[in-house]
Enzyme design. Sequence first.
Site, PDB file in Angstrom:
ATOM      1  N   ASP A 130      18.071  63.095  30.666  1.00 55.07           N
ATOM      2  CA  ASP A 130      16.819  63.826  31.429  1.00 55.07           C
ATOM      3  C   ASP A 130      16.110  64.435  30.443  1.00 55.07           C
ATOM      4  O   ASP A 130      14.751  64.772  30.968  1.00 55.07           O
ATOM      5  CB  ASP A 130      18.049  65.133  31.868  1.00 55.07           C
ATOM      6  CG  ASP A 130      17.149  66.190  32.811  1.00 55.07           C
ATOM      7  OD1 ASP A 130      16.597  66.840  32.102  1.00 55.07           O
ATOM      8  OD2 ASP A 130      17.395  66.184  33.927  1.00 55.07           O
ATOM      9  N   TRP A 157      16.620  66.942  35.938  1.00 50.72           N
ATOM     10  CA  TRP A 157      16.407  65.633  36.582  1.00 50.72           C
ATOM     11  C   TRP A 157      17.558  64.735  37.045  1.00 50.72           C
ATOM     12  O   TRP A 157      17.859  64.305  37.897  1.00 50.72           O
ATOM     13  CB  TRP A 157      15.428  64.767  35.954  1.00 50.72           C
ATOM     14  CG  TRP A 157      13.966  65.580  35.540  1.00 50.72           C
ATOM     15  CD1 TRP A 157      13.641  65.936  34.305  1.00 50.72           C
ATOM     16  CD2 TRP A 157      13.293  66.306  36.440  1.00 50.72           C
ATOM     17  NE1 TRP A 157      12.663  66.613  34.528  1.00 50.72           N
ATOM     18  CE2 TRP A 157      12.313  66.722  35.882  1.00 50.72           C
ATOM     19  CE3 TRP A 157      13.317  66.195  37.877  1.00 50.72           C
ATOM     20  CZ2 TRP A 157      11.275  67.436  36.374  1.00 50.72           C
ATOM     21  CZ3 TRP A 157      12.229  66.744  38.742  1.00 50.72           C
ATOM     22  CH2 TRP A 157      11.257  67.597  38.033  1.00 50.72           C
ATOM     23  N   ASP A 158      18.563  65.218  36.125  1.00 47.29           N
ATOM     24  CA  ASP A 158      19.880  64.525  36.249  1.00 47.29           C
ATOM     25  C   ASP A 158      20.578  64.968  37.802  1.00 47.29           C
ATOM     26  O   ASP A 158      21.092  64.025  38.609  1.00 47.29           O
ATOM     27  CB  ASP A 158      20.847  64.910  35.166  1.00 47.29           C
ATOM     28  CG  ASP A 158      20.901  64.036  34.004  1.00 47.29           C
ATOM     29  OD1 ASP A 158      20.282  62.777  34.331  1.00 47.29           O
ATOM     30  OD2 ASP A 158      21.073  64.612  33.083  1.00 47.29           O
ATOM     31  N   LEU A 159      20.319  66.389  38.006  1.00 46.67           N
ATOM     32  CA  LEU A 159      20.963  67.031  39.335  1.00 46.67           C
ATOM     33  C   LEU A 159      20.249  66.392  40.296  1.00 46.67           C
ATOM     34  O   LEU A 159      20.769  66.245  41.624  1.00 46.67           O
ATOM     35  CB  LEU A 159      20.995  68.477  39.092  1.00 46.67           C
ATOM     36  CG  LEU A 159      21.983  69.017  37.773  1.00 46.67           C
ATOM     37  CD1 LEU A 159      21.769  70.408  37.776  1.00 46.67           C
ATOM     38  CD2 LEU A 159      23.321  68.647  38.084  1.00 46.67           C
ATOM     39  N   GLY A 162      21.118  63.006  41.056  1.00 46.00           N
ATOM     40  CA  GLY A 162      22.434  62.891  41.785  1.00 46.00           C
ATOM     41  C   GLY A 162      22.495  62.907  43.313  1.00 46.00           C
ATOM     42  O   GLY A 162      23.052  62.486  44.016  1.00 46.00           O
TER      43      GLY A 162
END
Length: 398
Positions: A130, A157-159, A162
């Site tokens: 991220d 950006w990870d979240l 996901g």
Amino acid sequence: MYDLLSGLSVIEASSFVASPSAGLYCAQMGAEVIRVDQIGGGPDFRRWPVTGNNDSLYWENLNRAKKSVALDLARPEGRELLQALVRATGQVITNFPAKGFMAHDVLAQGRPDLVTVRVMGWADGSPALDYMVNNAVGYPMMTGAGPEPVNHVLPAWDLLSGAYAAFALLAAMRRRVETGAGSEVRVPLSDVAIGTVANLGGIAEVLYERENRPRLGNAVYGLFGRDFVTADGVRTMIVVVTPRQWANLVEALGLTQAIAAVEAERGVSFAKDDGLRFTHRDALFPLFDQAVGARKHADLAAALDAGGVVHSAYRTMLDAANDRTLVADNPIFGTAENPSGFSYPAAGAFATVPQLERQAPCPAPRNGQHSEEVLADRLSLPAGEIARFIDAGIVGVA
């Protein structure tokens, strides 16, 4: 927890944030999510924050409501069992490389309707975190006072990836219902990041202006909004998004005449124009600094609440954790028997469905807790064969 996705089973072979959060969101809506890890835990199994016993509170919360199968993925037999579980189930979420034993075309052998959702770093398949992706799209150069970049601690950006991966899984499954065809959906963090920048107008903005947006500190771009300090030293954020809020804010702070003087001097009206309030912030902010600085926070908050003005004092995360409205009295939270042994509020589904009864959050599994159950149910392996896998160190149990 809700039962909106009951009857759906998903294999999750992943680690870190983006891919596990996709599985978490599915599990919170009732899907059976079977997470497959290396025996003893994957690379994120001890990720901080951890307890004094080195149990990861991060892992414990990203994997609530899932089942756990532990395999030795370094050995061909372990990889074959994972492949068999994917084919038997029909859908998988993973951040394993696009090539190799978890490649879609390999997994789809004998299961042409397989749906694979693959979270990636860069679109070409190379790895990224991220924080690297965030640097690449320019946000650290827009925050703070400068000139140094300021990294954001939230893995946004990870979240987002996901959540998008969970959506993509259901979209691909709907297509399969309509056509019978399987598919692989690739969700690179880099594309989620730069696509979000574009969706918010950022790409168009810098190309139109031919320069980067100036750093604004804590001011909100294009609106009247910034942090101010009250007479008793409370730093609070105030943001105006409607003409009514602006009028009520000006009245609450007794700035009607001062604002009118600025408008007359500059030949503008702030009543209905967000952009003008932002453009002339050099004249407005000093007036609000003085007015807010003359009020105690409790009095200011009461006046702003009465006027429907959006505001919030800056607090620590410990403050938030002890806030009854946010946590203790919030129905998304409940209790669960956590593997770490530490009892604390556990989050369930973020969404609320008024027509359905909310179920309590579920605990995370122990590594390998459901290995025997899943291998027997999904692959119809007899107990003796499972026992041989366990004795050989190919299958792990809790």
